[in-house]
Design an enzyme around this catalytic site. Structure first.
Site, PDB file in Angstrom:
ATOM      1  N   SER A  46     -14.558  -8.290  12.261  1.00  0.00           N
ATOM      2  CA  SER A  46     -14.762  -8.359  13.423  1.00  0.00           C
ATOM      3  C   SER A  46     -14.452  -6.804  14.211  1.00  0.00           C
ATOM      4  O   SER A  46     -13.875  -5.999  13.382  1.00  0.00           O
ATOM      5  CB  SER A  46     -13.787  -9.386  14.214  1.00  0.00           C
ATOM      6  N   ASP A  84     -19.184  -9.620   6.496  1.00  0.00           N
ATOM      7  CA  ASP A  84     -18.539 -10.465   5.594  1.00  0.00           C
ATOM      8  C   ASP A  84     -18.560  -9.958   4.167  1.00  0.00           C
ATOM      9  O   ASP A  84     -19.690  -9.427   3.626  1.00  0.00           O
ATOM     10  CB  ASP A  84     -19.290 -12.020   5.592  1.00  0.00           C
ATOM     11  N   GLU A 205      18.128  -9.120   2.835  1.00  0.00           N
ATOM     12  CA  GLU A 205      17.475  -8.950   4.083  1.00  0.00           C
ATOM     13  C   GLU A 205      18.089  -9.676   5.114  1.00  0.00           C
ATOM     14  O   GLU A 205      18.078 -10.884   5.025  1.00  0.00           O
ATOM     15  CB  GLU A 205      15.894  -9.258   3.794  1.00  0.00           C
ATOM     16  N   ASP A 224       7.202 -13.122  -4.096  1.00  0.00           N
ATOM     17  CA  ASP A 224       7.153 -11.936  -2.959  1.00  0.00           C
ATOM     18  C   ASP A 224       7.868 -10.560  -3.553  1.00  0.00           C
ATOM     19  O   ASP A 224       6.977  -9.538  -3.212  1.00  0.00           O
ATOM     20  CB  ASP A 224       7.783 -12.383  -2.026  1.00  0.00           C
ATOM     21  N   HIS A 229       8.678  -6.001  -7.197  1.00  0.00           N
ATOM     22  CA  HIS A 229       9.573  -4.948  -6.980  1.00  0.00           C
ATOM     23  C   HIS A 229      10.906  -5.175  -7.775  1.00  0.00           C
ATOM     24  O   HIS A 229      11.251  -3.838  -8.590  1.00  0.00           O
ATOM     25  CB  HIS A 229       9.881  -5.064  -5.643  1.00  0.00           C
TER      26      HIS A 229
HETATM   27  C1  BG6 Z   1       7.385  -6.601   0.710  1.00  0.00           C
HETATM   28  C2  BG6 Z   1       7.466  -8.236   0.796  1.00  0.00           C
HETATM   29  O1  BG6 Z   1       6.725  -6.388  -0.569  1.00  0.00           O
HETATM   30  O2  BG6 Z   1       8.601  -5.849   0.479  1.00  0.00           O
HETATM   31  C3  BG6 Z   1       8.450  -8.331   1.988  1.00  0.00           C
HETATM   32  O3  BG6 Z   1       6.226  -8.576   0.975  1.00  0.00           O
HETATM   33  C4  BG6 Z   1       9.797  -7.474   1.934  1.00  0.00           C
HETATM   34  O4  BG6 Z   1       8.999  -9.759   2.115  1.00  0.00           O
HETATM   35  C5  BG6 Z   1       9.462  -5.950   1.540  1.00  0.00           C
HETATM   36  O5  BG6 Z   1      10.599  -7.553   2.990  1.00  0.00           O
HETATM   37  C6  BG6 Z   1      10.660  -4.923   1.351  1.00  0.00           C
HETATM   38  O6  BG6 Z   1      10.475  -3.885   1.298  1.00  0.00           O
HETATM   39  P1  BG6 Z   1      10.899  -2.618   2.127  1.00  0.00           P
HETATM   40  O7  BG6 Z   1      10.295  -1.435   1.800  1.00  0.00           O
HETATM   41  O8  BG6 Z   1      10.874  -3.023   3.439  1.00  0.00           O
HETATM   42  O9  BG6 Z   1      12.451  -2.769   1.730  1.00  0.00           O
END
Ligand code: BG6
Length: 463
Positions: A46, A84, A205, A224, A229
């Site tokens: 969109s 799309d 966090e 996540d 990470h």
């Molecule tokens: C992201 C996650 O990949 O990394 C988030 O989806 C998380 O949930 C974030 O908060 C943390 O990364 P950074 O760089 O903000 O510390």
């Protein structure tokens, strides 16, 4: 032969959250710092070019980027293709918009469920010819879906053209783990099970899932941040020295670490959910998704056998900070009779929000008694002022440099580690917001270890 530099940038999901928060600021940074001067084509269902330009301007303002020159250039380079993902006509329009560009870089900032039609249509419309592709995490939901996704991408793109982004690898303090380990010689003799008693990584966090309820309730903390990470951080901490300077030399060693980690068993994991999570918009009222996890990993290698690696990650915790703490074994004898058994030595790598590398030691307190106190010696301590990870990573992908991207085998090895607990779903424990997670998390620690809670900020080192 130097690798081809991509001559156009296409991003799918141009009106989405990731584009707003990360991609526009990264592109403006590349324009400012590297003279990034190629067509930038946003693709979405969109809107129009004017609304995309307004969004780009709002994105830079929200990121605190006040550089008018780079904003002006970004807006001038911006193009827009609407349609799309399953309509091949839209991809023909994209190919026309690409003009003379012969080596486009496509960024899929869209959910993985949409990858297949986009990739097929990129192929059918010739947009994939001599192109590179960046794919966002989460790369799959489990081992089987990650394999299927890899097969989908490989139908059209060869591995050297695929860039699986994990922004943690673009962070300066994360790169410094590798540098600090292998640019110095003093760590190597103690970097093994004879001297290290445990390693713990905490990614805390203080914020909650906020407006990401719908996404988060399909993901949870393990998918996540742990599968990607934090397992990347583990591989950088535990890997053997790369056998050369090529990106593949490091990626080979990182893969070997992940490949040697035992698959998690339910008893290695404690999952938590903060009280109130189920009332978040987009979250199922009876959700059992975790917003916190504590787990224990084992590496089956000669160097690391028997050293537990603890990982703790969660939302709505007391602080926002990511730290690695490498605990060293106690001296073989207690020579000094101190009232309290002292904590052992440690190395601390603080990765966010500021960066520090320090050594925890004991030093004698002035006075007659042979009694001491804990001191922390900082090797490096600074605020994070480096380029944002997405800027670094998009720039690398454009030059075809895969060093900071996750390779297919490593992504699958990481899924293999977490896969059993994703399917077994160990019980969920409620915790109070602002606490360090459920009390049950202590249960996964071995050998009398305890959790080291990162501070919100580190004390300034003495000058
Ligand atoms: C992201 C996650 O990949 O990394 C988030 O989806 C998380 O949930 C974030 O908060 C943390 O990364 P950074 O760089 O903000 O510390």
């Amino acid at each position: 032969m130097s690798p081809v530099v991509s001559d156009a940038f296409v991003f799918f999901g141009a009106t989405g959250d990731l584009a707003f928060k990360q991609i526009f600021p990264a592109l403006a940074g590349l324009i400012r710092d590297e003279g990034f001067d190629v067509p930038i084509i946003g693709v979405a269902r969109s809107g129009d070019l004017d609304s995309l330009k307004a969004r780009a301007a709002a994105s830079l303002a929200a990121a605190g980027n006040t550089d008018k020159a780079s904003l002006g250039k970004l807006l001038a380079q911006l193009r827009y293709v609407k349609g799309d993902d399953d309509d091949v006509e839209m991809f023909h329009a994209l190919r026309r918009e690409l003009g003379d560009a012969a080596h486009p870089l496509h960024y899929l900032a869209i959910p993985p469920s949409l990858f297949a039609p986009v990739i097929d249509n990129l192929d059918k419309s010739a947009c994939a010819r001599d192109a590179r592709i960046i794919v966002e995490k989460p790369f799959g939901r489990d081992l089987a879906s990650a394999r299927a996704l890899n097969a989908t991408v490989h139908r059209v793109f060869a591995e050297p053209s695929i860039f699986r982004i994990d922004h943690y690898l673009g962070k300066e303090p994360v790169q410094n783990l590798l540098y600090f380990r292998f640019a110095n010689s003093f760590l190597e003799p103690i970097w093994r099970h004879e001297y290290v008693s445990s390693i713990q990584i905490t990614m805390a966090e203080a914020f909650d899932v906020a407006d990401r309820g719908a996404f988060f309730d399909q993901a949870g903390t393990i998918r996540d941040v742990v599968q990607n990470h934090l397992l990347q951080v583990v591989s950088l901490l535990m890997m053997e020295a790369p056998s050369g300077r090529s990106p593949e030399a490091s990626r080979n060693q990182k893969f070997k670490v992940l490949d040697s980690i035992r698959p998690l068993r339910p008893e290695d994991v404690v999952r938590g959910q903060y009280r109130g999570y189920r009332s978040v918009v987009g979250v199922a009222p009876d959700s059992t998704m975790e917003t916190f996890v504590a787990l224990r990993l084992h590496l089956d290698t000669w160097r690391w056998g028997g050293v537990p690696i603890y990982i703790r990650a969660g939302k709505a915790l007391p602080v926002t900070a990511t730290e690695v703490l490498v605990e060293l074994r106690q001296p073989p004898q207690m020579v000094f009779h101190e009232d309290e058994p002292p904590d052992g030595n440690f190395l601390r790598f603080r990765l966010t929000p500021d960066m520090a590398i320090s050594v925890g030691a004991r030093a004698k307190r002035p006075g007659e008694a042979m009694a001491g106190e804990a001191v922390e010696l900082f090797a490096r301590h600074q605020s994070g002022s480096e380029h944002p990870p997405y800027q670094r990573l998009i720039g690398d992908a454009r030059r075809g440099d895969q060093g900071l991207f996750a390779r297919e085998d490593s992504v699958e090895a990481a899924w293999r580690i977490v896969d059993p607990v994703l399917h077994a779903q160990p019980p969920i424990h409620e915790y109070v917001r602002g606490s360090w997670g459920p009390a049950a998390a202590a249960g996964i620690l071995a050998n009398g270890d305890h959790w080291h809670d990162p501070a919100a900020s580190l004390p300034a080192p003495a000058s």
